[in-house]
Design an enzyme around this catalytic site. Sequence first.
Site: not given
Length: 233
Positions: A86, A195, A197
């Site tokens: 991002c 994302h 994560e």
Amino acid sequence: MARIGVITFPGTLDDVDALRAVRLAGAEPVSLWHKDADLHAVDAVVVPGGFSYGDYLRCGAIARFAPVMQEVIDAANQGMPVLGICNGFQILTEAHLLPGALIRNDHQKFICREQKLRIENANTAWTNAFSAGQEIVVPMKNGEGNFIASDEDLDRLEGEGRVVFRYLGGNPNGSARDIAGVTNERGNVVGLMPHPEHAVEPGFGPTGAGGLRTGVDGLGVFASVLNAVLATA
């Protein structure tokens, strides 16, 4: 044990999540500060999401000049795996480690949703645990995730297999050719807007591409870099 560094800039939001993803993947997470003058002997670096320096001037434009980024640029040019997520993707394009640029979403709104992706290139340092053509689902949240590049550069990225992730199920932000992530020529530097994560633990992430709420589709990104580090050890 592999040591994976995660950088924190003023305004970074997802550094703790990235550190946790590194730990869950089986590596040692190492916190790096934007003013650090060295990388503390890490084997790879994650540039996480957020709003570095408040996104003033242009997303990633100020962070690109943080002291730690010169170390990242030098290490990346020597082959160290570097991932930009991002805002991290925006920083890597500003640092010219990746081609193109990220601009305001074409609908002019911030978007936050579960996003289906296709793995287009499974040969990078950050995707080798996947299969080419594999579909995954991870969260995405951005206001300036619209990837642009010249037609010549886009043709080169496509022709050289450097499109790594592609949006499926509709283009969320206007990105050229539905591109969600790209790599450099060497394959050690990767940037993507969604994302991974936030999809690393069962029961807490989005519904996987197979319809089960496994929540771990993003873990393969961090497992991949362990493979890459071990392969060069």
